[in-house]
Design an enzyme around this catalytic site. Structure first.
Site, mmCIF file in Angstrom:
data_model
loop_
_atom_site.group_PDB
_atom_site.id
_atom_site.type_symbol
_atom_site.label_atom_id
_atom_site.label_comp_id
_atom_site.label_asym_id
_atom_site.label_seq_id
_atom_site.Cartn_x
_atom_site.Cartn_y
_atom_site.Cartn_z
ATOM 1 N N CYS A 285 -2.431 6.457 10.356
ATOM 2 C CA CYS A 285 -1.350 5.699 10.972
ATOM 3 C C CYS A 285 -1.817 4.354 11.515
ATOM 4 O O CYS A 285 -2.699 4.311 12.356
ATOM 5 C CB CYS A 285 -0.765 6.473 12.140
ATOM 6 S SG CYS A 285 -0.290 8.110 11.715
ATOM 7 N N CYS B 201 3.666 8.433 0.773
ATOM 8 C CA CYS B 201 4.320 7.599 1.781
ATOM 9 C C CYS B 201 4.520 6.220 1.177
ATOM 10 O O CYS B 201 3.558 5.573 0.763
ATOM 11 C CB CYS B 201 3.434 7.526 3.032
ATOM 12 S SG CYS B 201 4.185 6.562 4.345
ATOM 13 N N CYS C 272 8.085 -3.480 16.645
ATOM 14 C CA CYS C 272 7.779 -2.371 17.560
ATOM 15 C C CYS C 272 6.375 -2.632 18.109
ATOM 16 O O CYS C 272 5.454 -2.928 17.341
ATOM 17 C CB CYS C 272 7.817 -1.035 16.803
ATOM 18 S SG CYS C 272 9.399 -0.705 16.037
ATOM 19 N N GLU D 170 0.830 -1.199 0.000
ATOM 20 C CA GLU D 170 0.000 0.000 0.000
ATOM 21 C C GLU D 170 0.869 1.255 0.000
ATOM 22 O O GLU D 170 1.890 1.319 0.687
ATOM 23 C CB GLU D 170 -0.911 0.016 1.230
ATOM 24 C CG GLU D 170 -2.222 -0.694 0.953
ATOM 25 C CD GLU D 170 -3.046 -0.871 2.211
ATOM 26 O OE1 GLU D 170 -4.264 -1.019 2.076
ATOM 27 O OE2 GLU D 170 -2.493 -0.868 3.310
ATOM 28 N N CYS E 41 3.135 -0.960 16.768
ATOM 29 C CA CYS E 41 2.953 -0.927 15.310
ATOM 30 C C CYS E 41 2.210 -2.159 14.829
ATOM 31 O O CYS E 41 2.641 -3.289 15.073
ATOM 32 C CB CYS E 41 4.310 -0.840 14.625
ATOM 33 S SG CYS E 41 4.207 -0.973 12.844
ATOM 34 N N CYS F 68 7.961 -6.755 8.353
ATOM 35 C CA CYS F 68 9.043 -6.068 9.070
ATOM 36 C C CYS F 68 9.557 -7.007 10.162
ATOM 37 O O CYS F 68 8.796 -7.770 10.739
ATOM 38 C CB CYS F 68 8.518 -4.777 9.693
ATOM 39 S SG CYS F 68 9.835 -3.766 10.413
#
Ligand code: SF4
Length: 380
Positions: free
Chosen positions: A340, A105, A116, A92, A119, A112
């Site tokens: 976010c 962005c 974190c 995305e 996240c 990943c």
């Protein structure tokens, strides 16, 4: 043998390849211009190429583009694309228009490794790194959709690129760095180094290279001013503790009139006390800085809540009073879940990725007055 992708090659690499295939050198430069200035990728649409030149392109280059699985447009102008790569993985990218700039962005990895804790992306295992071509393709496809290939001198509809999507860009330098060089090429898409921001969670050994080899803006996902708090929410801090991170940032080659952006997600009762704010002021003392405070987007199953608006204001006021330039992010694209950490909520069933920081902020001026909005990571 796999062929190199047209979008992942620098002008010099493209020239070598096409000349090696029998194309005249000046034609190779024309191909580059078609792709990166005129926004044309199909050889049959490159009207000044001979049949033989087009055959060379098809012979030596991978010309396939990611397909657009979904395009969603929010009422406030934010656009979210879901791009499907050749192997079926989806990525995305989010476009955020503002009055004075418009930003894409982009992501650097599929999944990943860094987990974190705040996240949503961190809950998704790393599938693979994106290639340089796949990174450039996110920008190219967005510009194409925006009809933004109007020649070198035309006003840009997409002016800025931020590496704040899924993945840690400094764990994929072999593809991210070449992609940034391609995007910055003045004979091509010509994004200036001020217009590109790379955000890292703190991969200390690579930070110097960002300044020296790319010269783009640096954003650091800090999120806590001390080891105890940071390690609890960002496991990478065990490997690269705050002191090592700060030493790398202090050594970062900062260009004139630029500053470091510090990303700071506001987690209720975790990193949002007055004491944290004061520690943060001390930590970044002497570094030209912008602290970008991000109200936490609570996602299903997330272990944290968002700090209250009063707490966020109090935290910002401490920074502001100490003379630190601080912004508080305002969510954009809410009606399409482009804010976010929200993207994956909608698309996880489709094996897609999410972006953490594609949103807009309110900037605090003197005495804590919110004065204007702008995009996280931008320093100009
Ligand atoms: S915040 Fe960035 S580095 Fe951390 S898990 Fe999410 S995508 Fe990875």
């Amino acid at each position: 043998m796999t062929k190199p992708h047209l979008l992942g090659l620098s002008l010099a690499q493209l020239t070598d390849l096409l000349v090696g295939g029998g194309m005249p050198k000046f034609r190779a430069a024309q191909v580059w211009d078609w792709v990166h200035v005129k926004g044309v990728l199909a050889p049959e649409d490159m009207t000044n190429l001979s049949k033989g030149d087009r055959a060379v392109m098809a012979e030596v280059l991978d010309l396939r583009l990611p397909s657009v699985s979904v395009e969603q447009r929010a009422a406030d102008g934010v656009i979210k694309w879901l791009f499907k790569m050749a192997d079926g993985h989806e990525v995305e990218s989010v476009y955020i228009p503002e009055e004075t700039r418009s930003t894409l962005c982009v992501s650097s990895q599929i999944g990943c490794t860094l987990t974190c804790r705040f996240c949503h992306t961190g809950t998704q295992a790393l599938a693979r790194n994106l290639t340089a071509a796949e990174i450039v393709a996110q920008v190219w496809l967005a510009r194409k959709a925006l009809s933004d290939f109007n020649g070198k001198d035309a006003a840009r509809k997409l002016s800025n690129v931020v590496f704040m999507g899924m993945g840690e860009p400094l764990y994929n330098t072999e593809n991210v760095f070449p992609a940034i060089h391609i995007l910055m090429d003045e004979k091509g898409q010509g994004f200036g180094s001020r217009k590109i921001t790379l955000s890292t969670s703190g991969v200390v050994p690579e930070i110097t290279r960002v300044g020296e080899e790319l010269g783009v803006n640096l954003a650091v996902s800090l999120h806590a001013p001390d080891d105890e708090t940071r390690t609890a929410i960002m496991p990478i801090n065990k490997k690269y503790p705050v002191a090592a991170l700060m030493s790398a940032v202090r050594g970062f080659k900062l260009k004139e009139r630029r500053r470091i952006t510090w990303e700071y997600v506001m987690l209720d009762g975790i990193n949002d006390s007055d004491a944290h704010a004061r520690k943060l002021v001390k930590l970044i003392e002497g570094i030209p800085s912008l602290v970008n405070m991000i109200p936490f987007n609570v996602w299903p199953g997330s272990p944290f809540g968002c700090s209250s608006p009063e707490r966020i204001d109090a935290f910002a006021a401490i920074l502001d009073k100490a003379g630190v330039h601080v912004t508080v992010r305002k969510t954009r694209g809410e009606d399409i879940l482009a804010a976010c950490g929200q993207l994956r909520s909608e698309t996880s069933k489709r094996n897609t990725i999410s972006l953490q920081y594609p949103s807009v902020v309110a900037v605090y001026g003197n005495e804590g007055q919110k004065t204007r909005v702008h995009i996280s990571g931008d320093t100009d």
